[in-house]
Design a protein around this motif. Sequence first.
Motif, PDB file in Angstrom:
ATOM      1  N   LYS A  75       0.843  -1.195   0.000  1.00 26.40           N
ATOM      2  CA  LYS A  75       0.000   0.000   0.000  1.00 26.40           C
ATOM      3  C   LYS A  75       0.880   1.247   0.000  1.00 26.40           C
ATOM      4  CE  LYS A  75      -3.909   2.091   2.344  1.00 26.40           C
ATOM      5  NZ  LYS A  75      -5.123   1.761   3.045  1.00 26.40           N
ATOM      6  N   LEU A  76       0.532   2.193  -0.853  1.00 24.88           N
ATOM      7  CA  LEU A  76       1.234   3.466  -0.904  1.00 24.88           C
ATOM      8  C   LEU A  76       0.221   4.560  -0.608  1.00 24.88           C
ATOM      9  CD1 LEU A  76       3.816   5.047  -1.563  1.00 24.88           C
ATOM     10  CD2 LEU A  76       3.052   5.095  -3.948  1.00 24.88           C
TER      11      LEU A  76
ATOM     12  N   THR B 188      -2.256  -2.486  -8.229  1.00 30.26           N
ATOM     13  CA  THR B 188      -3.306  -2.827  -9.191  1.00 30.26           C
ATOM     14  C   THR B 188      -4.585  -2.020  -8.977  1.00 30.26           C
ATOM     15  OG1 THR B 188      -4.053  -4.648  -7.775  1.00 30.26           O
ATOM     16  CG2 THR B 188      -2.418  -5.167  -9.484  1.00 30.26           C
ATOM     17  N   TRP B 189      -4.569  -1.114  -8.012  1.00 30.49           N
ATOM     18  CA  TRP B 189      -5.745  -0.289  -7.725  1.00 30.49           C
ATOM     19  C   TRP B 189      -5.287   1.088  -7.293  1.00 30.49           C
ATOM     20  CZ3 TRP B 189      -7.333   2.204  -3.259  1.00 30.49           C
ATOM     21  CH2 TRP B 189      -8.635   2.714  -3.264  1.00 30.49           C
TER      22      TRP B 189
ATOM     23  N   GLU C  49      -2.683  14.222  -5.293  1.00 27.24           N
ATOM     24  CA  GLU C  49      -1.621  14.592  -4.367  1.00 27.24           C
ATOM     25  C   GLU C  49      -1.605  13.762  -3.090  1.00 27.24           C
ATOM     26  OE1 GLU C  49      -1.879  18.838  -4.058  1.00 27.24           O
ATOM     27  OE2 GLU C  49      -1.883  19.053  -6.230  1.00 27.24           O
ATOM     28  N   SER C  50      -1.769  14.388  -1.931  1.00 27.84           N
ATOM     29  CA  SER C  50      -1.613  13.655  -0.668  1.00 27.84           C
ATOM     30  C   SER C  50      -2.782  12.715  -0.361  1.00 27.84           C
ATOM     31  CB  SER C  50      -1.431  14.637   0.500  1.00 27.84           C
ATOM     32  OG  SER C  50      -2.612  15.396   0.678  1.00 27.84           O
ATOM     33  N   ASP C  51      -3.863  12.791  -1.131  1.00 24.30           N
ATOM     34  CA  ASP C  51      -5.012  11.907  -0.904  1.00 24.30           C
ATOM     35  C   ASP C  51      -4.996  10.652  -1.776  1.00 24.30           C
ATOM     36  OD1 ASP C  51      -6.153  13.498   1.074  1.00 24.30           O
ATOM     37  OD2 ASP C  51      -7.157  14.761  -0.416  1.00 24.30           O
TER      38      ASP C  51
ATOM     39  N   ARG D 244      -2.004  -3.067  -3.865  1.00 23.35           N
ATOM     40  CA  ARG D 244      -1.914  -4.330  -4.602  1.00 23.35           C
ATOM     41  C   ARG D 244      -3.081  -5.199  -4.142  1.00 23.35           C
ATOM     42  NH1 ARG D 244       1.466  -9.570  -3.643  1.00 23.35           N
ATOM     43  NH2 ARG D 244       1.141 -10.590  -5.642  1.00 23.35           N
ATOM     44  N   ARG D 245      -4.117  -5.273  -4.943  1.00 20.59           N
ATOM     45  CA  ARG D 245      -5.308  -6.036  -4.582  1.00 20.59           C
ATOM     46  C   ARG D 245      -5.474  -7.298  -5.415  1.00 20.59           C
ATOM     47  NH1 ARG D 245     -10.233  -1.817  -3.569  1.00 20.59           N
ATOM     48  NH2 ARG D 245      -9.286  -0.654  -1.855  1.00 20.59           N
TER      49      ARG D 245
END
Length: 109
Positions: A43-44, A77-78, A84-86, A91-92
């Motif tokens: 997750k990023l 993948t999603w 920006e920051s939101d 990877r789902r």
Amino acid sequence: MYGSLFTLSRGQVWSLVEAKIQHFQKPFIIMGDLNQVRGWAEKLSSHRCTILGASAFNELIFRNRLVDLPSQGVWYTWCNNRKESDVVYERRDRVLASSSWVAAFTHFF
């Protein structure tokens, strides 16, 4: 396979999957958009919070000796399509294989 969008419902999906796995006699894979990340490595996001459902998903994988097959190409993948920051990337989509599948298809690696 498609995982539920709702975290609470995903637990029910994992229970159904686990019940089916117990009856499989042959090597198998589970593939699809499972709508769940395993942890922060998948997750990023600039917002760090608890990843709901990750522990239950990881338990399903460990308890059933599933192997999370490595992906090729795009890692995330999603995306939530925000700016920006939101913005959030996850990877789902994945392929989980039984240990017997991995043993039968060693040339995969």
